[in-house]
Design a protein around this motif. Structure first.
Motif, PDB file in Angstrom:
ATOM      1  N   HIS A  93       0.846  -1.198   0.000  1.00  0.00           N
ATOM      2  CA  HIS A  93       0.000   0.000   0.000  1.00  0.00           C
ATOM      3  C   HIS A  93       0.879   1.245   0.000  1.00  0.00           C
ATOM      4  O   HIS A  93       1.080   1.914   1.028  1.00  0.00           O
ATOM      5  N   GLY A  94       1.434   1.556  -1.182  1.00  0.00           N
ATOM      6  CA  GLY A  94       2.271   2.740  -1.315  1.00  0.00           C
ATOM      7  C   GLY A  94       3.545   2.634  -0.500  1.00  0.00           C
ATOM      8  O   GLY A  94       4.197   1.594  -0.442  1.00  0.00           O
ATOM      9  N   TRP A  95       3.886   3.728   0.164  1.00  0.00           N
ATOM     10  CA  TRP A  95       5.046   3.715   1.042  1.00  0.00           C
ATOM     11  C   TRP A  95       4.656   4.185   2.455  1.00  0.00           C
ATOM     12  O   TRP A  95       4.716   3.429   3.405  1.00  0.00           O
ATOM     13  N   ALA A  96       4.226   5.446   2.596  1.00  0.00           N
ATOM     14  CA  ALA A  96       3.946   6.007   3.921  1.00  0.00           C
ATOM     15  C   ALA A  96       2.508   6.473   4.092  1.00  0.00           C
ATOM     16  O   ALA A  96       2.139   6.941   5.162  1.00  0.00           O
ATOM     17  N   HIS A  97       1.697   6.359   3.035  1.00  0.00           N
ATOM     18  CA  HIS A  97       0.328   6.886   3.035  1.00  0.00           C
ATOM     19  C   HIS A  97       0.343   8.364   3.418  1.00  0.00           C
ATOM     20  O   HIS A  97      -0.468   8.833   4.226  1.00  0.00           O
ATOM     21  N   GLU A  98       1.247   9.105   2.798  1.00  0.00           N
ATOM     22  CA  GLU A  98       1.350  10.549   3.020  1.00  0.00           C
ATOM     23  C   GLU A  98       0.881  11.291   1.781  1.00  0.00           C
ATOM     24  O   GLU A  98       1.190  10.887   0.652  1.00  0.00           O
ATOM     25  N   ASN A  99       0.190  12.386   1.994  1.00  0.00           N
ATOM     26  CA  ASN A  99      -0.325  13.177   0.893  1.00  0.00           C
ATOM     27  C   ASN A  99       0.762  14.104   0.345  1.00  0.00           C
ATOM     28  O   ASN A  99       1.374  14.863   1.081  1.00  0.00           O
ATOM     29  N   HIS A 100       0.999  14.014  -0.973  1.00  0.00           N
ATOM     30  CA  HIS A 100       1.958  14.898  -1.633  1.00  0.00           C
ATOM     31  C   HIS A 100       1.278  15.868  -2.597  1.00  0.00           C
ATOM     32  O   HIS A 100       1.961  16.616  -3.292  1.00  0.00           O
ATOM     33  N   ALA A 101      -0.045  15.859  -2.625  1.00  0.00           N
ATOM     34  CA  ALA A 101      -0.766  16.735  -3.545  1.00  0.00           C
ATOM     35  C   ALA A 101      -0.893  18.146  -2.966  1.00  0.00           C
ATOM     36  O   ALA A 101      -0.892  18.331  -1.748  1.00  0.00           O
ATOM     37  N   PRO A 102      -1.005  19.152  -3.831  1.00  0.00           N
ATOM     38  CA  PRO A 102      -1.249  20.520  -3.348  1.00  0.00           C
ATOM     39  C   PRO A 102      -2.576  20.600  -2.595  1.00  0.00           C
ATOM     40  O   PRO A 102      -3.456  19.746  -2.776  1.00  0.00           O
ATOM     41  N   PRO A 103      -2.737  21.626  -1.762  1.00  0.00           N
ATOM     42  CA  PRO A 103      -3.948  21.736  -0.933  1.00  0.00           C
ATOM     43  C   PRO A 103      -5.248  21.765  -1.732  1.00  0.00           C
ATOM     44  O   PRO A 103      -6.289  21.356  -1.227  1.00  0.00           O
ATOM     45  N   ASP A 104      -5.192  22.254  -2.977  1.00  0.00           N
ATOM     46  CA  ASP A 104      -6.419  22.369  -3.766  1.00  0.00           C
ATOM     47  C   ASP A 104      -6.696  21.127  -4.615  1.00  0.00           C
ATOM     48  O   ASP A 104      -7.634  21.123  -5.425  1.00  0.00           O
ATOM     49  N   GLN A 105      -5.896  20.075  -4.434  1.00  0.00           N
ATOM     50  CA  GLN A 105      -6.060  18.860  -5.219  1.00  0.00           C
ATOM     51  C   GLN A 105      -6.485  17.702  -4.306  1.00  0.00           C
ATOM     52  O   GLN A 105      -6.295  17.742  -3.085  1.00  0.00           O
ATOM     53  N   LYS A 106      -7.067  16.661  -4.904  1.00  0.00           N
ATOM     54  CA  LYS A 106      -7.418  15.473  -4.138  1.00  0.00           C
ATOM     55  C   LYS A 106      -6.143  14.804  -3.620  1.00  0.00           C
ATOM     56  O   LYS A 106      -5.099  14.847  -4.265  1.00  0.00           O
ATOM     57  N   LYS A 107      -6.254  14.189  -2.466  1.00  0.00           N
ATOM     58  CA  LYS A 107      -5.086  13.590  -1.832  1.00  0.00           C
ATOM     59  C   LYS A 107      -4.487  12.481  -2.700  1.00  0.00           C
ATOM     60  O   LYS A 107      -5.208  11.695  -3.316  1.00  0.00           O
ATOM     61  N   SER A 108      -3.170  12.422  -2.704  1.00  0.00           N
ATOM     62  CA  SER A 108      -2.475  11.342  -3.411  1.00  0.00           C
ATOM     63  C   SER A 108      -1.039  11.261  -2.905  1.00  0.00           C
ATOM     64  O   SER A 108      -0.452  12.269  -2.512  1.00  0.00           O
ATOM     65  N   GLU A 109      -0.513  10.062  -2.901  1.00  0.00           N
ATOM     66  CA  GLU A 109       0.901   9.866  -2.570  1.00  0.00           C
ATOM     67  C   GLU A 109       1.731   9.668  -3.827  1.00  0.00           C
ATOM     68  O   GLU A 109       2.925   9.947  -3.843  1.00  0.00           O
ATOM     69  N   PHE A 110       1.080   9.209  -4.895  1.00  0.00           N
ATOM     70  CA  PHE A 110       1.779   8.909  -6.136  1.00  0.00           C
ATOM     71  C   PHE A 110       1.096   9.593  -7.304  1.00  0.00           C
ATOM     72  O   PHE A 110       0.916   9.007  -8.370  1.00  0.00           O
ATOM     73  N   GLY A 111       0.743  10.865  -7.105  1.00  0.00           N
ATOM     74  CA  GLY A 111       0.059  11.631  -8.130  1.00  0.00           C
ATOM     75  C   GLY A 111       1.008  12.320  -9.092  1.00  0.00           C
ATOM     76  O   GLY A 111       2.236  12.216  -8.987  1.00  0.00           O
ATOM     77  N   ALA A 112       0.415  13.065 -10.013  1.00  0.00           N
ATOM     78  CA  ALA A 112       1.189  13.711 -11.077  1.00  0.00           C
ATOM     79  C   ALA A 112       2.032  14.870 -10.573  1.00  0.00           C
ATOM     80  O   ALA A 112       2.919  15.352 -11.297  1.00  0.00           O
ATOM     81  N   ASP A 113       1.792  15.322  -9.343  1.00  0.00           N
ATOM     82  CA  ASP A 113       2.543  16.474  -8.829  1.00  0.00           C
ATOM     83  C   ASP A 113       3.920  16.100  -8.277  1.00  0.00           C
ATOM     84  O   ASP A 113       4.726  16.970  -7.996  1.00  0.00           O
ATOM     85  N   ARG A 114       4.175  14.808  -8.140  1.00  0.00           N
ATOM     86  CA  ARG A 114       5.481  14.377  -7.626  1.00  0.00           C
ATOM     87  C   ARG A 114       6.478  14.169  -8.764  1.00  0.00           C
ATOM     88  O   ARG A 114       6.104  13.800  -9.884  1.00  0.00           O
ATOM     89  N   VAL A 115       7.744  14.365  -8.446  1.00  0.00           N
ATOM     90  CA  VAL A 115       8.807  13.998  -9.381  1.00  0.00           C
ATOM     91  C   VAL A 115       8.752  12.484  -9.576  1.00  0.00           C
ATOM     92  O   VAL A 115       8.682  11.714  -8.603  1.00  0.00           O
TER      93      VAL A 115
END
Length: 252
Positions: free
Chosen positions: A80-102
């Motif tokens: 289940h992912g790595w840490a279940h931490e949100n990396h999305a910007p505040p105005d986006q739906k939560k994601s750990e592996f979304g398009a906003d990450r490198v």
């Protein structure tokens, strides 16, 4: 909120009259350690003879969890992912592996998650990647097989059987929790209406019945209403046209 099972029973009867089989599977997210809720989950799995694919958060997974699951067929550990931490910007739906990450950073976490759980669970781990919040950038999908994964699971019916070369897609389809409201059980009428529609689409060839139909649960936050609905639902499905499906590496 007493469920009215009439429409579902009628749809299941149509499946049986047509001689059709419904492959079903069960995924439960966010495990990290043994808990009373986990014991309830495993007991239900054993009663139903339906293994639960337990999506485990690698960063926080404990040796005690690995010890508890060792030797039991009731639970199948997946990543289940790595840490279940949100990396999305505040105005986006939560994601750990979304398009906003490198991409490289996200892939490093996906690989770290697999290797961490391999050390804990050994050959008992199945290399299925379950991104937290069921969200994954499409840019990552082609790379997952190279990291050692052979399956990807999110939510909603899949559009194709392969997410990428060497990567089976097997999603979940029904989540009983009202996450944006009461955080208890979604109104049973709504859940059953959704389920009956999805099953009818499969029976009529409008949806892919080769994809196992996935029930998604989160044992750590279930109340009595959620537990009761899930048990009743799974018993009805298994008494009818449903047959358990279990992920195994390189399954196609």
């Amino acid at each position: 909120m007493t469920p009215d099972w009439t429409a579902l029973d009628q749809e299941l009867a149509r499946w049986q009259e047509a001689g059709m089989t419904l492959p079903i599977w069960w995924r439960d997210d966010d495990a990290i350690a043994p808990t009373p809720q986990l014991e309830q989950l495993l007991a239900l799995s054993e009663q139903l003879s339906l293994p639960v694919h337990l999506a485990i958060i690698p960063r926080d997974a404990t040796p005690e969890l690995a010890k508890r699951l060792s030797g039991t067929a009731a639970a199948i550990p997946v990543v289940h992912g790595w840490a279940h931490e949100n990396h999305a910007p505040p105005d986006q739906k939560k994601s750990e592996f979304g398009a906003d990450r490198v991409v490289d950073d996200a892939l490093d976490d996906a690989e770290r998650g697999l290797k961490t759980l391999e050390r804990l669970f050994g050959s008992g781990l199945q290399p299925m990647f379950v991104p937290p919040w069921n969200r994954l950038s499409e840019d990552l999908e082609p790379w997952l097989a190279g990291l050692g994964y052979s399956a990807l699971s999110t939510f909603t019916p899949r559009s194709q059987a392969k997410a990428a070369p060497g990567l089976l897609r097997v999603n979940t389809h029904l989540d009983p929790i009202d996450w944006k409201g009461t955080r208890s059980l979604v109104a049973p009428a709504l859940l059953l209406s959704q389920l009956v529609k999805q099953l009818a689409d499969r029976r009529l060839g409008k949806a892919d019945n080769d994809e196992p139909y996935g029930i998604l649960t989160h044992h750590l936050v279930h109340d009595d209403a959620i537990w009761a609905f899930c048990e009743d639902l799974l018993r009805r499905l298994l008494a009818g046209p449903a047959r358990p499906w279990v992920f195994e590496e390189r399954k196609s």
